[in-house]
Enzyme design. Sequence first.
Site, PDB file in Angstrom:
ATOM      1  N   SER A 266      36.211  52.327  28.751  1.00  0.00           N
ATOM      2  CA  SER A 266      34.775  52.732  28.943  1.00  0.00           C
ATOM      3  C   SER A 266      34.270  51.576  29.942  1.00  0.00           C
ATOM      4  O   SER A 266      34.872  50.711  29.960  1.00  0.00           O
ATOM      5  CB  SER A 266      33.754  52.780  27.705  1.00  0.00           C
ATOM      6  OG  SER A 266      32.437  52.576  28.217  1.00  0.00           O
TER       7      SER A 266
ATOM      8  N   TYR B  31      30.926  48.550  20.140  1.00  0.00           N
ATOM      9  CA  TYR B  31      31.375  49.552  20.950  1.00  0.00           C
ATOM     10  C   TYR B  31      32.155  48.585  22.172  1.00  0.00           C
ATOM     11  O   TYR B  31      33.137  48.991  22.563  1.00  0.00           O
ATOM     12  CB  TYR B  31      30.459  50.477  21.459  1.00  0.00           C
ATOM     13  CG  TYR B  31      31.020  51.573  22.346  1.00  0.00           C
ATOM     14  CD1 TYR B  31      31.720  52.381  21.647  1.00  0.00           C
ATOM     15  CD2 TYR B  31      30.794  51.650  23.571  1.00  0.00           C
ATOM     16  CE1 TYR B  31      32.257  53.630  22.495  1.00  0.00           C
ATOM     17  CE2 TYR B  31      31.302  52.771  24.458  1.00  0.00           C
ATOM     18  CZ  TYR B  31      32.097  53.663  23.859  1.00  0.00           C
ATOM     19  OH  TYR B  31      32.481  54.660  24.530  1.00  0.00           O
TER      20      TYR B  31
END
Length: 249
Positions: free
Chosen positions: A141, A154
């Site tokens: 990501s 995350y």
Amino acid sequence: MRLQNKTAIITGAGSGIGRAIALTFAKEGAKVVIADWAEKGGQETVEMVKQAGGEAVFVKTDVSKAGDIEKMAGACLENFGRVDILVNNAGIVKGGPLHQTSEEDWDAVLSVNLKGIFLASKKIIPEMLKQGQGKIVNIASVAGLVGFENSGAYCASKGGIIALTRAMALEYAKNKINVNCIAPGIIKTAMTKDMLDNQAIKTNFEAQTPYPRLGEPEDIAMATLYLASGESDFVTGEVLVVDGGFIAK
Ligand code: NAP
């Protein structure tokens, strides 16, 4: 077809980006294993692939569990006899300021997003070594490259994926196993639905994305297809950012 006679395992393919990758791969001739802990979504993807004329099997898999990864690999070998491509896509997000993040949430995010890639790669790499080649694509990501508030676990998991990708690429380049990752920006899937249903957040993301729309799962599927195909044989250890320019500034 770009993946003729290839076999691919795609984790988290019961929804969003993973489903788009499965459909794209099948359209390009690959036989696909849909590995997801969500049975309904996984079976739906299998049906979608079959309706489009492709071959697919579903195997219920929690990527954070070594026993499930064993079953995933077994299902691929029993049905299709080999594993050419592994796409480590399954991921979860649990947010919140770091001092309010529970140890349980931290462990869950790191277990699925990072340890899941370790377990699946550890199991599949020996098959690729036997075959003399392979392609591994990890879905990271932009959150692994730049910070996002309230997303410490995350971001850490996605930064870890980028570091792991580079280490694996170095270890296995000599064996013609390519290991790359993709860093998607904001993509319209179930994962981002709640955020994007909030008009203020959506407008903010759109304002930060120079390209005049947010991402679609197919944008990531096409980038994954490139990294899974022979067209990228000389590319390894790379982070391909697919974000409409979100982090170009
Ligand atoms: P999604 O629509 O929620 O799809 C993820 C799929 O993975 C779901 O079917 C989910 O099942 C499954 N899954 C979750 N944990 C799993 C586990 N332990 N084992 C097996 N399957 C599991 O999300 P997405 O947006 O397509 O995300 C795919 C990947 O792209 C993730 O790694 C995510 O971090 C990454 N990514 C997404 C974006 C974005 O903007 N959407 C941006 C950057 C990176 P359940 O739904 O039942 O949990």
